[in-house]
Design an enzyme around this catalytic site. Structure first.
Site, mmCIF file in Angstrom:
data_model
loop_
_atom_site.group_PDB
_atom_site.id
_atom_site.type_symbol
_atom_site.label_atom_id
_atom_site.label_comp_id
_atom_site.label_asym_id
_atom_site.label_seq_id
_atom_site.Cartn_x
_atom_site.Cartn_y
_atom_site.Cartn_z
ATOM 1 N N HIS A 51 0.835 -1.206 0.000
ATOM 2 C CA HIS A 51 0.000 0.000 0.000
ATOM 3 C C HIS A 51 0.871 1.259 0.000
ATOM 4 O O HIS A 51 1.559 1.534 0.990
ATOM 5 C CB HIS A 51 -0.900 -0.048 1.252
ATOM 6 C CG HIS A 51 -1.843 1.085 1.371
ATOM 7 N ND1 HIS A 51 -1.770 2.025 2.380
ATOM 8 C CD2 HIS A 51 -2.914 1.436 0.612
ATOM 9 C CE1 HIS A 51 -2.750 2.896 2.245
ATOM 10 N NE2 HIS A 51 -3.465 2.562 1.181
ATOM 11 N N GLU A 64 -4.360 3.437 -8.955
ATOM 12 C CA GLU A 64 -5.675 3.997 -8.602
ATOM 13 C C GLU A 64 -5.741 5.430 -9.082
ATOM 14 O O GLU A 64 -4.906 6.251 -8.679
ATOM 15 C CB GLU A 64 -5.883 3.977 -7.074
ATOM 16 C CG GLU A 64 -7.212 4.636 -6.692
ATOM 17 C CD GLU A 64 -7.402 4.879 -5.198
ATOM 18 O OE1 GLU A 64 -6.588 4.400 -4.382
ATOM 19 O OE2 GLU A 64 -8.371 5.585 -4.865
ATOM 20 N N ASP A 114 -1.111 5.542 -6.361
ATOM 21 C CA ASP A 114 -2.234 6.488 -6.428
ATOM 22 C C ASP A 114 -1.830 7.565 -7.416
ATOM 23 O O ASP A 114 -0.667 7.971 -7.457
ATOM 24 C CB ASP A 114 -2.480 7.125 -5.058
ATOM 25 C CG ASP A 114 -3.043 6.130 -4.059
ATOM 26 O OD1 ASP A 114 -4.033 5.460 -4.389
ATOM 27 O OD2 ASP A 114 -2.482 6.030 -2.950
ATOM 28 N N HIS A 154 -1.026 10.363 -3.108
ATOM 29 C CA HIS A 154 -2.337 9.922 -2.629
ATOM 30 C C HIS A 154 -3.422 10.987 -2.692
ATOM 31 O O HIS A 154 -4.578 10.694 -2.943
ATOM 32 C CB HIS A 154 -2.229 9.403 -1.190
ATOM 33 C CG HIS A 154 -3.537 8.910 -0.660
ATOM 34 N ND1 HIS A 154 -4.393 9.703 0.087
ATOM 35 C CD2 HIS A 154 -4.168 7.714 -0.809
ATOM 36 C CE1 HIS A 154 -5.473 8.998 0.379
ATOM 37 N NE2 HIS A 154 -5.364 7.800 -0.143
#
Ligand code: CA
Length: 345
Positions: free
Chosen positions: A53, A186, A82, A95
């Site tokens: 992550h 993402e 991200d 992020h």
């Protein structure tokens, strides 16, 4: 030398120079351990996958190249990116749509904040963004480090980078080590990007295609919280990638049948899976079963060894989610510990 010993050593080292040598050492060790003559053949998705992550974000500032190199050496199945677009439409690995909780933007460009007092990635060119120092995550209002026991805020010399730069790191390591570690991008807040006149989905998909990620058999999982946008990615932009619908709010767990019309899996918060403890036994919601009934994989977020919540140990946390709740994968800031746990099973 043992990889685990080095990784443990790195946790206790605050000297930046030594730490950089250790990161390099880990990668070299991994290369020497793992290099094979044969090219890796695509394998089916493992029954339990580990996603680093934001990199090895429990040990180094999130989404830095150093955190990604360290994560790579920990041998997760995927490393997460991200993505937010810069002013010149470069997908930056970060992020938030804001720069001010992980960088020194407020000191470097004090007059570039918007009326709300925030500094936006999309207001800066990639060249400007690369001038910023990256810090361990902190609160932009009071400057306090978010996870106090992690890498000390303000120390080191870390930078932001693009999606392309990170893919080249991971693919380069795949090629030099013979491993086949995937990417797990993402796109953040596509609606915000549309309002700013930018199509982050289109731009990202085209870069992924350039680097060979176009189908479900490629080692790339594409995730998004915005259901309309993920549906558009499948139906309008015709992507054949493995798609994960992230779930933020409890009411969204009732939309699984709709998600199954375009997605291959869901990414719920673990609290939407673990209910409560009754007579010493954890109870679970029906979410994982419901998803599996619709042939959807479940990758839950986020397992953190330094934020155990209701669990008494990190091992318990991993075991409950992966083996009792039966999810198919998890995001973790501490991928080494999840990988190690799975190896023992
Ligand atoms: Ca994410």
């Amino acid at each position: 030398m043992d990889q685990v010993i080095i990784i443990n050593a790195i946790r206790n080292v605050s000297n930046q120079k030594i730490m950089r040598y250790l990161v390099v050492a880990i990668v070299i060790l991994c290369v020497s351990n793992c290099k094979t003559e044969e090219k890796p053949t695509p394998k089916p998705m493992k029954s339990k996958i580990v996603v680093a992550h934001r990199g090895a974000s429990g040990y180094l500032p999130e989404h830095t190249m150093e955190a990604k190199a360290m994560a790579y050496a920990m041998q997760p199945d995927y490393i997460e990116q991200d993505l937010v677009l810069s002013k010149d439409s470069v997908p930056v690995v970060i992020h938030d749509i804001h720069l001010d909780e992980v960088t020194n933007v407020a000191e470097k460009f004090p007059d570039r904040k918007r009326e709300d007092g925030r500094y936006y990635v999309i207001d800066f060119t990639f060249e400007e963004i690369q001038q910023l120092q990256v810090y361990e995550r902190f609160n932009h209002e009071n400057g306090k480090q978010f996870y106090p026991n992690r890498f000390p805020k303000g120390k080191g010399n870390f930078r932001l980078h693009s999606l392309q730069q990170e893919i080249e790191l991971i693919q380069g390591l795949n090629s030099s080590t013979g491993n086949d570690i995937g990417i797990y991008p993402e796109i953040k807040n596509p609606e915000f990007h549309h309002k700013e006149g930018k199509d982050i989905a289109k731009i990202t998909l085209s870069i992924l295609a350039e680097y060979g990620y176009t189908s479900k058999s490629d080692k790339c999982i594409f995730q998004c919280f915005d259901a309309k946008e993920l549906e558009r990615i499948r139906k309008e932009l015709k992507s054949e990638l493995f798609l994960i619908q992230l779930i933020e709010f409890p009411e969204e767990t009732k939309q699984l049948a709709y998600f199954a019309t375009y997605a291959d899996g869901i990414g719920p918060w673990y609290k939407q899976i673990v209910d409560k403890k009754v007579d010493g036994k954890w109870q679970f919601t029906s979410l994982v079963n419901d998803a599996h009934d619709l042939d959807l994989k479940v990758h839950t977020y986020t397992l953190r060894a330094d934020q155990l919540g209701e669990f008494s140990s990190f091992e318990e946390n991993i075991k409950i989610l992966l083996f009792e709740a039966k999810v198919d994968g998890c995001f973790s800031d501490f991928p080494d510990q999840v990988v190690r746990f799975l190896e023992k099973q």
